[in-house]
Scaffold this motif. Structure first.
Motif, PDB file in Angstrom:
ATOM      1  N   TRP A   7      -5.451   7.178  -1.029  1.00  0.00           N
ATOM      2  CA  TRP A   7      -6.722   6.613  -1.480  1.00  0.00           C
ATOM      3  C   TRP A   7      -7.100   7.053  -2.894  1.00  0.00           C
ATOM      4  N   TRP A   8      -7.231   8.365  -3.128  1.00  0.00           N
ATOM      5  CA  TRP A   8      -7.782   8.844  -4.389  1.00  0.00           C
ATOM      6  C   TRP A   8      -6.978  10.041  -4.885  1.00  0.00           C
ATOM      7  N   ARG A   9      -6.760  10.083  -6.187  1.00  0.00           N
ATOM      8  CA  ARG A   9      -6.068  11.205  -6.821  1.00  0.00           C
ATOM      9  C   ARG A   9      -7.136  12.117  -7.426  1.00  0.00           C
ATOM     10  N   GLY A  55      -8.555   9.571 -10.335  1.00  0.00           N
ATOM     11  CA  GLY A  55      -8.815   8.150 -10.167  1.00  0.00           C
ATOM     12  C   GLY A  55      -8.106   7.607  -8.941  1.00  0.00           C
ATOM     13  N   HIS A  56      -8.119   6.301  -8.794  1.00  0.00           N
ATOM     14  CA  HIS A  56      -7.471   5.651  -7.657  1.00  0.00           C
ATOM     15  C   HIS A  56      -5.990   5.982  -7.656  1.00  0.00           C
ATOM     16  N   SER A  57      -5.445   6.311  -6.494  1.00  0.00           N
ATOM     17  CA  SER A  57      -4.076   6.814  -6.423  1.00  0.00           C
ATOM     18  C   SER A  57      -3.019   5.761  -6.751  1.00  0.00           C
ATOM     19  N   ASP A  58      -3.376   4.480  -6.695  1.00  0.00           N
ATOM     20  CA  ASP A  58      -2.393   3.429  -6.983  1.00  0.00           C
ATOM     21  C   ASP A  58      -2.553   2.883  -8.388  1.00  0.00           C
ATOM     22  N   ARG A  59      -3.200   3.642  -9.249  1.00  0.00           N
ATOM     23  CA  ARG A  59      -3.374   3.234 -10.642  1.00  0.00           C
ATOM     24  C   ARG A  59      -2.318   3.927 -11.500  1.00  0.00           C
ATOM     25  N   GLU A  82       0.829  -1.203   0.000  1.00  0.00           N
ATOM     26  CA  GLU A  82       0.000   0.000   0.000  1.00  0.00           C
ATOM     27  C   GLU A  82       0.867   1.258   0.000  1.00  0.00           C
TER      28      GLU A  82
END
Length: 353
Positions: A337-339, A347-351, A188
């Motif tokens: 969590w979120w960008r 979008g999702h921060s880990d994308r 994470e």
């Protein structure tokens, strides 16, 4: 090493509390003068009312001007960061100013009546009063409840997390999950408070937070072998790592924690700019150069209880746990969590995009 020292989330040095103290003091003096004017000018009731209207208009323009100047001096995104990290004292002071405005407007009509009887507020006065109420309630809700326990925004200022996060990304960080639901998990992206030595090494003020990827939790044996991550002896497929690296020189090729004289030491083997392999540890450990080779020969040790290892995705441009060691659990702020900005990266921060 210089390229590694800017990979943090800087906290601009802005004195919001000083502004609100000064603004509140001047506003109190001017409002007191208008109050005397209201008492003394019972026959010409429009005078105090007009003075009060000018006072509020000037106050609103002053606040707008202050934040416009702040944006001009440090930029829009750092201004967002400053507001997001305003301390509790500043928030309470802001709430006090708005509450004073709200109370004052409740008695605004008295300045328009020579008998000092309460008259109904006009449309504009009611609008200002409602805005003041909203600001107070929203400010207290966000800064005293939502921000400490639920979510907060952070800005990415450097390439240490490329390609997952890039400079200019604004994140929403989830504090609720780690605080109430579960412990952080390997893989994470987390925001955390760095060790003082790391913060001082980068020249950052107190309050600066770092953002990295969690690659080791308590009890894990974490190693880098030929730039490949191994956790508990098993190779980890790190699809998020920058490949090829932006700057392959001075790369940390091998890394592990070892136990030495009762301490956990982060020791690494690097390629210098000539391509020669050298063993290195952070100078804060106080390890002499003559001990380095024997230090590397020690077996990899488990991460201690309540200790977490954070490393950047862009390994060659990240100043992280490979240099200054693991982070205690209480220094973890939350989970990325979120960008939300820029819009084209929403979008999702880990994308990876």
């Amino acid at each position: 090493m210089q390229s590694l020292l800017g990979q943090v989330m800087p906290m601009p040095d802005v004195d919001l509390r000083g502004f609100w103290l000064t603004f509140g003091a001047i506003a109190a003096i001017v409002r007191l003068a208008i109050a005397f004017y209201q008492v003394a000018d019972k026959r010409r009731t429009d005078g105090p009312a007009n003075a009060l209207a000018v006072f509020y208009i000037a106050g609103v323009l002053t606040v707008i001007g202050h934040f416009a100047k702040l944006i001009g001096d440090i930029g829009f995104q750092p201004t967002v960061e400053v507001l997001a990290k305003a301390d509790v004292g500043t928030v309470l002071l802001f709430g006090a100013v708005c509450t004073a405005i709200r109370i004052d407007l409740h008695y605004y009509a008295r300045g328009r009546d020579d008998r000092f009887e309460l008259l109904p507020l006009g449309i504009s006065s009611r609008w200002i009063q409602e805005i003041s109420d909203s600001l107070v309630y929203a400010g207290l809700l966000v800064f005293l409840i939502i921000r400490p326990f639920f979510i907060q925004t952070f800005i990415i200022p450097s390439p240490s997390m490329v390609p997952t996060l890039v400079e200019g990304d604004i994140l929403i960080v989830d504090k609720f999950t780690y605080r109430f639901l579960r412990e952080p998990q390997a893989g994470e992206i987390v925001v955390f408070k760095p060790p003082n030595s790391a913060r001082e090494m980068t020249g950052q003020p107190e309050g600066t937070d770092f953002v990295k990827r969690l690659i080791g939790v308590p009890g894990d044996i974490v190693e880098l072998r030929d730039s490949k991550l191994f956790r508990n002896g098993i190779a980890v497929n790190e699809v998020y790592v920058q490949d090829p690296p932006i700057m392959p020189e001075a790369d940390v090729v091998d890394f592990k924690f070892v136990e030495f004289n009762g301490r956990m030491i982060a020791v690494r083997r690097m390629l210098d700019f000539s391509g020669r392999s050298v063993v290195d540890v952070d100078r804060t450990y106080g390890i002499s150069s003559s001990q380095l080779d024997s230090l590397w020969e020690l077996p990899a040790a488990k991460l201690p209880d309540e200790q977490y290892l954070m490393v950047g995705d862009n390994r060659t441009q990240s100043y992280d746990g490979r240099f200054w060691g693991p982070i205690p659990r209480h220094q973890i702020v939350g989970k990325s969590w979120w960008r939300i900005l820029p819009i084209n990266r929403f979008g999702h921060s880990d994308r990876r995009r």
